[in-house]
Design a protein around this motif. Sequence first.
Motif, PDB file in Angstrom:
ATOM      1  N   ALA A   7       0.397   6.987  13.498  1.00 17.36           N
ATOM      2  CA  ALA A   7       0.358   8.363  14.004  1.00 17.36           C
ATOM      3  C   ALA A   7       1.754   8.988  14.115  1.00 17.36           C
ATOM      4  O   ALA A   7       1.913  10.194  13.948  1.00 17.36           O
ATOM      5  CB  ALA A   7      -0.337   8.380  15.357  1.00 17.36           C
TER       6      ALA A   7
ATOM      7  N   GLU B 235       5.682  14.835  13.926  1.00 16.73           N
ATOM      8  CA  GLU B 235       6.529  16.022  13.732  1.00 16.73           C
ATOM      9  C   GLU B 235       5.863  17.074  12.854  1.00 16.73           C
ATOM     10  O   GLU B 235       6.429  18.143  12.637  1.00 16.73           O
ATOM     11  CB  GLU B 235       7.881  15.594  13.166  1.00 16.73           C
ATOM     12  CG  GLU B 235       8.699  14.831  14.203  1.00 16.73           C
ATOM     13  CD  GLU B 235       9.835  14.057  13.582  1.00 16.73           C
ATOM     14  OE1 GLU B 235      10.942  14.600  13.522  1.00 16.73           O
ATOM     15  OE2 GLU B 235       9.599  12.911  13.143  1.00 16.73           O
TER      16      GLU B 235
ATOM     17  N   PHE C  85      -1.766   8.778  19.265  1.00  8.42           N
ATOM     18  CA  PHE C  85      -2.860   8.193  20.025  1.00  8.42           C
ATOM     19  C   PHE C  85      -2.654   8.388  21.528  1.00  8.42           C
ATOM     20  O   PHE C  85      -3.507   8.883  22.236  1.00  8.42           O
ATOM     21  CB  PHE C  85      -2.841   6.703  19.716  1.00  8.42           C
ATOM     22  CG  PHE C  85      -4.176   6.058  19.676  1.00  8.42           C
ATOM     23  CD1 PHE C  85      -5.280   6.723  19.198  1.00  8.42           C
ATOM     24  CD2 PHE C  85      -4.310   4.735  20.085  1.00  8.42           C
ATOM     25  CE1 PHE C  85      -6.508   6.097  19.136  1.00  8.42           C
ATOM     26  CE2 PHE C  85      -5.527   4.102  20.028  1.00  8.42           C
ATOM     27  CZ  PHE C  85      -6.621   4.785  19.566  1.00  8.42           C
TER      28      PHE C  85
ATOM     29  N   GLN D 289      -2.664   4.038   8.709  1.00 14.59           N
ATOM     30  CA  GLN D 289      -3.705   3.973   9.740  1.00 14.59           C
ATOM     31  C   GLN D 289      -4.166   5.380  10.071  1.00 14.59           C
ATOM     32  O   GLN D 289      -5.084   5.561  10.846  1.00 14.59           O
ATOM     33  CB  GLN D 289      -3.139   3.319  11.003  1.00 14.59           C
ATOM     34  CG  GLN D 289      -2.670   1.896  10.790  1.00 14.59           C
ATOM     35  CD  GLN D 289      -1.807   1.421  11.955  1.00 14.59           C
ATOM     36  OE1 GLN D 289      -2.315   0.899  12.942  1.00 14.59           O
ATOM     37  NE2 GLN D 289      -0.512   1.602  11.851  1.00 14.59           N
TER      38      GLN D 289
ATOM     39  N   ILE E 184      -5.730   9.152   9.744  1.00 12.06           N
ATOM     40  CA  ILE E 184      -6.937   9.705   9.145  1.00 12.06           C
ATOM     41  C   ILE E 184      -6.666  11.089   8.559  1.00 12.06           C
ATOM     42  O   ILE E 184      -7.554  11.715   8.000  1.00 12.06           O
ATOM     43  CB  ILE E 184      -8.091   9.739  10.180  1.00 12.06           C
ATOM     44  CG1 ILE E 184      -7.678  10.515  11.447  1.00 12.06           C
ATOM     45  CG2 ILE E 184      -8.487   8.321  10.551  1.00 12.06           C
ATOM     46  CD1 ILE E 184      -8.785  10.604  12.506  1.00 12.06           C
ATOM     47  N   ASP E 185      -5.412  11.564   8.688  1.00  9.53           N
ATOM     48  CA  ASP E 185      -5.060  12.851   8.082  1.00  9.53           C
ATOM     49  C   ASP E 185      -4.743  12.670   6.595  1.00  9.53           C
ATOM     50  O   ASP E 185      -4.705  11.543   6.089  1.00  9.53           O
ATOM     51  CB  ASP E 185      -3.890  13.508   8.840  1.00  9.53           C
ATOM     52  CG  ASP E 185      -2.574  12.735   8.715  1.00  9.53           C
ATOM     53  OD1 ASP E 185      -2.161  12.439   7.575  1.00  9.53           O
ATOM     54  OD2 ASP E 185      -1.946  12.420   9.745  1.00  9.53           O
TER      55      ASP E 185
ATOM     56  N   HIS F 288      -8.238   3.240   8.163  1.00 14.55           N
ATOM     57  CA  HIS F 288      -9.096   3.725   9.258  1.00 14.55           C
ATOM     58  C   HIS F 288      -9.922   4.951   8.871  1.00 14.55           C
ATOM     59  O   HIS F 288     -10.405   5.673   9.741  1.00 14.55           O
ATOM     60  CB  HIS F 288      -8.252   4.038  10.499  1.00 14.55           C
ATOM     61  CG  HIS F 288      -7.733   2.804  11.183  1.00 14.55           C
ATOM     62  ND1 HIS F 288      -6.646   2.796  12.020  1.00 14.55           N
ATOM     63  CD2 HIS F 288      -8.169   1.517  11.141  1.00 14.55           C
ATOM     64  CE1 HIS F 288      -6.446   1.561  12.477  1.00 14.55           C
ATOM     65  NE2 HIS F 288      -7.352   0.767  11.946  1.00 14.55           N
TER      66      HIS F 288
ATOM     67  N   THR G 103       4.246   3.444  14.244  1.00 16.94           N
ATOM     68  CA  THR G 103       3.032   2.765  14.710  1.00 16.94           C
ATOM     69  C   THR G 103       3.365   1.872  15.897  1.00 16.94           C
ATOM     70  O   THR G 103       4.384   1.181  15.893  1.00 16.94           O
ATOM     71  CB  THR G 103       2.358   1.944  13.583  1.00 16.94           C
ATOM     72  OG1 THR G 103       1.305   1.167  14.157  1.00 16.94           O
ATOM     73  CG2 THR G 103       3.318   1.023  12.848  1.00 16.94           C
ATOM     74  N   SER G 104       2.495   1.909  16.900  1.00 12.08           N
ATOM     75  CA  SER G 104       2.711   1.047  18.063  1.00 12.08           C
ATOM     76  C   SER G 104       2.240  -0.381  17.786  1.00 12.08           C
ATOM     77  O   SER G 104       2.445  -1.264  18.610  1.00 12.08           O
ATOM     78  CB  SER G 104       1.933   1.604  19.261  1.00 12.08           C
ATOM     79  OG  SER G 104       0.550   1.608  18.959  1.00 12.08           O
TER      80      SER G 104
ATOM     81  N   GLU H 159      11.611   5.114  19.753  1.00 10.88           N
ATOM     82  CA  GLU H 159      11.888   4.424  21.017  1.00 10.88           C
ATOM     83  C   GLU H 159      11.849   2.916  20.785  1.00 10.88           C
ATOM     84  O   GLU H 159      11.093   2.437  19.938  1.00 10.88           O
ATOM     85  CB  GLU H 159      10.865   4.830  22.092  1.00 10.88           C
ATOM     86  CG  GLU H 159       9.441   4.715  21.616  1.00 10.88           C
ATOM     87  CD  GLU H 159       8.462   5.519  22.454  1.00 10.88           C
ATOM     88  OE1 GLU H 159       8.904   6.357  23.253  1.00 10.88           O
ATOM     89  OE2 GLU H 159       7.252   5.294  22.309  1.00 10.88           O
TER      90      GLU H 159
ATOM     91  N   GLN I 175      10.865  -0.652  20.749  1.00  6.71           N
ATOM     92  CA  GLN I 175       9.578  -1.317  20.967  1.00  6.71           C
ATOM     93  C   GLN I 175       9.655  -2.692  20.330  1.00  6.71           C
ATOM     94  O   GLN I 175      10.561  -2.972  19.549  1.00  6.71           O
ATOM     95  CB  GLN I 175       8.418  -0.497  20.374  1.00  6.71           C
ATOM     96  CG  GLN I 175       8.396  -0.406  18.857  1.00  6.71           C
ATOM     97  CD  GLN I 175       7.184   0.385  18.349  1.00  6.71           C
ATOM     98  OE1 GLN I 175       7.140   1.601  18.427  1.00  6.71           O
ATOM     99  NE2 GLN I 175       6.193  -0.321  17.816  1.00  6.71           N
TER     100      GLN I 175
ATOM    101  N   ALA J 131      10.825   9.938  12.503  1.00  8.51           N
ATOM    102  CA  ALA J 131      10.550   9.764  11.070  1.00  8.51           C
ATOM    103  C   ALA J 131      11.341  10.761  10.222  1.00  8.51           C
ATOM    104  O   ALA J 131      11.934  10.386   9.213  1.00  8.51           O
ATOM    105  CB  ALA J 131       9.049   9.915  10.826  1.00  8.51           C
TER     106      ALA J 131
END
Length: 226
Positions: free
Chosen positions: A11, A16, A22, A87, A89-90, A105, A172-173, A198, A200, A213
């Motif tokens: 996502a 941007e 999500f 992942q 869906i756009d 997805h 992606t997380s 950030e 992670q 991005a």
Amino acid sequence: MKDKIVVFTGAGVSAESGLKTFRDMGGLWHRHRLEDVASPQGWQRDPATVLRFYNERRAAVLAARPNAAHRAIARLEEKYEVVVITQNIDDLHERAGSSRVVHVHGEILKARSTALPERIYPLKGPAIELGDRCERGSQLRPDVVWFGEAVRHMDESEMHFSTASKVLAIGTSLSVYPAAGLVAYAPFSAERWFVSPEPQEIPRGYRFLEGTATAVVPPLVEQWLA
Ligand code: NAD
């Protein structure tokens, strides 16, 4: 033969472009848990709410435009064999010009018959309503993968990861499995990058590029094309 790059997106690559991640959606949809609008159980309980949720998301996708990161990813095809595994869906990767996009997805711009899942229909407008049916008379639903449903194209995606010479994971997380597990299929010999604004936890063997991005991907692509 061209080197293969797998670009794995979530996502964050579309954030941007104005599409919510999500987590942001959870905030917006505080009246509904995401599990309720993205699960077969939620659909059984309240299909009208589920359709409304996706109709709003679909309208946002139709109004959004690809950003500089989507466009840079598409440019990689000038020099590399590129497979985008998303992942999302756009359809922003496709609209930016990427020719090989695997949607694990599903796709929000398609509808699917509830009784005959192989019947998939492209949508022109933003809405699926209660009473919209396939030609066999079954209610249509969004062609997206809900919690508890089978993720698409996993074998094909594993194969692409395991034969990549570069992997670029963006936005992606890595919290939604099994898709998140794909990053582990990249070979040790592959150059592996992970982009996020950030800090992670990042997968083993990946190098972290901190930034959004659109800030980080275009210069990296320039470097790879040079
Ligand atoms: P996620 O929301 O769990 O994580 C988003 C990640 O993107 C976070 O790590 C965040 O730090 C990062 N991020 C935020 N802004 C960014 C930016 N500008 N540049 C780069 N990274 C940024 O998303 P996920 O891991 O994709 O998993 C959630 C699920 O939600 C997926 O299955 C996806 O199908 C679905 N989803 C899709 C869309 C879409 O199609 N655009 C939007 C929201 C959710």
